[in-house]
Structures are given as C-alpha cells and as structure tokens.
Scaffold this active site. Structure first.
Site, PDB file in Angstrom:
ATOM      1  N   ASP A  42       6.613   4.989  -4.033  1.00  0.00           N
ATOM      2  CA  ASP A  42       7.364   5.900  -3.160  1.00  0.00           C
ATOM      3  C   ASP A  42       6.533   6.327  -1.949  1.00  0.00           C
ATOM      4  OD1 ASP A  42       5.684   7.607  -4.492  1.00  0.00           O
ATOM      5  OD2 ASP A  42       7.268   8.891  -5.315  1.00  0.00           O
ATOM      6  N   SER A  43       5.269   5.872  -1.889  1.00  0.00           N
ATOM      7  CA  SER A  43       4.479   6.063  -0.665  1.00  0.00           C
ATOM      8  C   SER A  43       5.148   5.375   0.518  1.00  0.00           C
ATOM      9  CB  SER A  43       3.050   5.532  -0.842  1.00  0.00           C
ATOM     10  OG  SER A  43       3.080   4.174  -1.223  1.00  0.00           O
ATOM     11  N   ASP A  86       8.879   2.491  -8.008  1.00  0.00           N
ATOM     12  CA  ASP A  86       8.763   3.921  -8.318  1.00  0.00           C
ATOM     13  C   ASP A  86      10.147   4.523  -8.496  1.00  0.00           C
ATOM     14  OD1 ASP A  86       6.278   5.061  -8.673  1.00  0.00           O
ATOM     15  OD2 ASP A  86       5.872   5.265  -6.531  1.00  0.00           O
ATOM     16  N   LYS A 116       8.046   3.162 -12.450  1.00  0.00           N
ATOM     17  CA  LYS A 116       6.918   4.104 -12.609  1.00  0.00           C
ATOM     18  C   LYS A 116       7.444   5.528 -12.444  1.00  0.00           C
ATOM     19  CE  LYS A 116       3.385   4.404  -9.525  1.00  0.00           C
ATOM     20  NZ  LYS A 116       3.599   5.771  -9.003  1.00  0.00           N
ATOM     21  N   GLU A 118       6.192   9.756 -12.582  1.00  0.00           N
ATOM     22  CA  GLU A 118       5.038  10.662 -12.495  1.00  0.00           C
ATOM     23  C   GLU A 118       5.121  11.775 -13.552  1.00  0.00           C
ATOM     24  OE1 GLU A 118       4.549  12.241  -8.546  1.00  0.00           O
ATOM     25  OE2 GLU A 118       4.372  10.252  -7.646  1.00  0.00           O
ATOM     26  N   GLU A 185      -4.559   8.787 -10.697  1.00  0.00           N
ATOM     27  CA  GLU A 185      -4.829   8.949  -9.262  1.00  0.00           C
ATOM     28  C   GLU A 185      -5.748  10.155  -9.014  1.00  0.00           C
ATOM     29  OE1 GLU A 185      -1.365   8.795  -6.736  1.00  0.00           O
ATOM     30  OE2 GLU A 185      -2.494   9.425  -4.960  1.00  0.00           O
TER      31      GLU A 185
END
Ligand code: KIV
Length: 257
Positions: A42-43, A86, A116, A118, A185
């Site tokens: 999602d970056s 993501d 993915k 978080e 991270e």
C-alpha cells in the site's frame, strides 16, 4: 511459486528477496531482477498516487495496480515471483465477513496468491484466522505498521521492553494462526534475530537488520526515486536526480534544434 513454498527457503537458509511494484514497468523490473516475491504494497499510495500516507488507498486501487504489475511479468508462470497484495486500510478492520469478501475479491480478480495484513490486535487475529481458513494465505506485518501512523507515528518500534515483548508475542501468535510469513518493519536488529530464531515461518525484514530470513524494500526508495527517504533504506542509485538531469538536458537540447 505458492506462499507455502517459502518455508523451504528458510529450511535451506536461502535468503528471500522481495521488492514492491505498483505498475507494469516496476513489476517487470522487479521480476527481471530475479526477486522471489513482488509485493503490491500500500506504499503505492505515496510512491505512485501522490498521497501523504497509505490510508486513502482503496480496494479498487489495489486490484487495479496488482493487475498492472502482473501484466509486466514476462517469465513463464512457474518462474514468476510470488505476487502478494496489501489489504488497504478499512478492508480488514471492519470485521471478518468484510475482510473475507475484500481479500477474496483481490484473489479472485488478480494473480495475487496471498494478501498482507498489518498488526495482530485481537480483532485482527480473528480476521487473519478466518481468511486462512477460507483459503486465503496471509502474510503478517508487525513493528512499524504505517496504517497505524496516527497512533504510533512512523517511529522505530520494539525499543522499550513492553513494545519488544508485544512484538515477540504477536509474531508467535501470527505463526500459530497460520500466517505463512511475517514482515518486520523498523525494529531493532537483535529483536528481529530472536523472532527469526524462535519461529519456523520466514521473517522478512525492512529496517530490521541483516539477520532476517529475507529482505523487502520499497523499490522506489531503493532506486532513490522519492523526495523523502525512510531512515532505514539507503538508495542504491540517485534515480530521481539521474532521470531529472538527463531529461532537463534532453529538453534543452531539443530547444536548440
Ligand atoms: O506497503 C509496502 O510497501 C510495505 C512494505 C514496506 C513491506 O508494506
């Protein structure tokens, strides 16, 4: 490659290398660099869409960009990197049913083989467990989790005893829930080392030192394409300056003709 194949890398101590991609060109470049995983992280909200954080990214954005990335792959299907997308903010925070529906849409309408997610709060644990039981492989993501930046900022995590214990506890919960891998991270190197040693699933680090089972980088950071660089990613070239310089010179040369 399937997500379950990654465990063999850890068993053979073969490092896993992952890069992010957001369109066909970056997907193609990452694939040709022989990475094991391409992550449509999602970056892409910042790298490609000009947002200030990952929060505005939508499910439709992720599906659109994941399809663009896979169209950039040129290798035979068996040789292509594992493609992971993501789950954007609000696609898995509103309960298990919605999460299955949204993750299912990603899997159904793209070539992604996993999603993915978080964090590992109790609500997220339920979501992860349900996704996995419904046949959707999940990669976890602990430490600095950018979708929570309004709460935790973009600070290094795991520096206090409490934060360290929490990350260790959550990593082991994610393994028990069935995640096939975890991204760590921006945490201390020795904490990542301990987690890697204690878990059987591969630990992929970014800003988490060299002891992880693999490394992931945001490709635009690695290539120096962004205006702002995270403290834990040294660019391998000054891409933005390089391209800008060449283009300025080319434009000027065209005006002379
Ligand atoms: O969105 C992303 O690019 C990521 C990486 C930092 C792992 O989650």
């Amino acid at each position: 490659m399937l997500p379950s194949d990654l465990i063999k890398y850890k068993e053979k101590s073969k490092k896993i290398i992952a890069l992010t991609a957001w369109d066909s060109i970056s997907g193609s470049i990452a694939e040709q660099a022989n990475v094991d995983i391409v992550l449509v992280g999602d970056s892409l909200a910042m790298v490609c869409l000009g947002y200030k954080s990952t929060l505005p990214l939508t499910l439709e954005n992720v599906i659109y960009h994941t399809n663009a990335v896979s169209r950039g792959f040129k290798k035979r299907i068996e040789e292509q990197p594992l493609l992971i997308s993501d789950m954007p903010f609000l696609t898995y925070q509103c309960g298990e049913d919605k999460a299955v529906e949204y993750a299912g849409k990603i899997i159904q309408s793209t070539y992604a083989k996993a999603v993915k997610v978080e964090g590992a709060e109790p609500e997220i644990q339920k979501v992860i467990s349900r996704l996995i039981r419904m046949g959707i492989p999940v990669m976890g993501h602990l430490g600095l989790t950018p979708q929570s930046y309004l709460n935790q900022g973009l600070r290094k995590q795991g520096e206090s005893l409490e934060s360290e214990e929490r990350i260790k506890r959550e990593a082991s919960i994610l393994e028990k829930l069935g995640c096939f891998s975890i991204v760590l991270e921006h945490i201390p190197e020795l904490l990542a080392k301990e987690i890697k040693k204690n878990l059987t699933i591969p630990i992929i680090g970014i800003g988490a030192g060299n002891y992880c089972d693999g490394q992931v980088r945001v490709t635009a950071d690695l290539l120096g394409l962004n205006d702002e660089q995270p403290p834990f990613c040294q660019p391998i070239i000054e891409g933005k300056n390089l391209f800008q310089d060449k283009l300025i010179k080319w434009v000027a040369s065209q005006r002379l003709n």
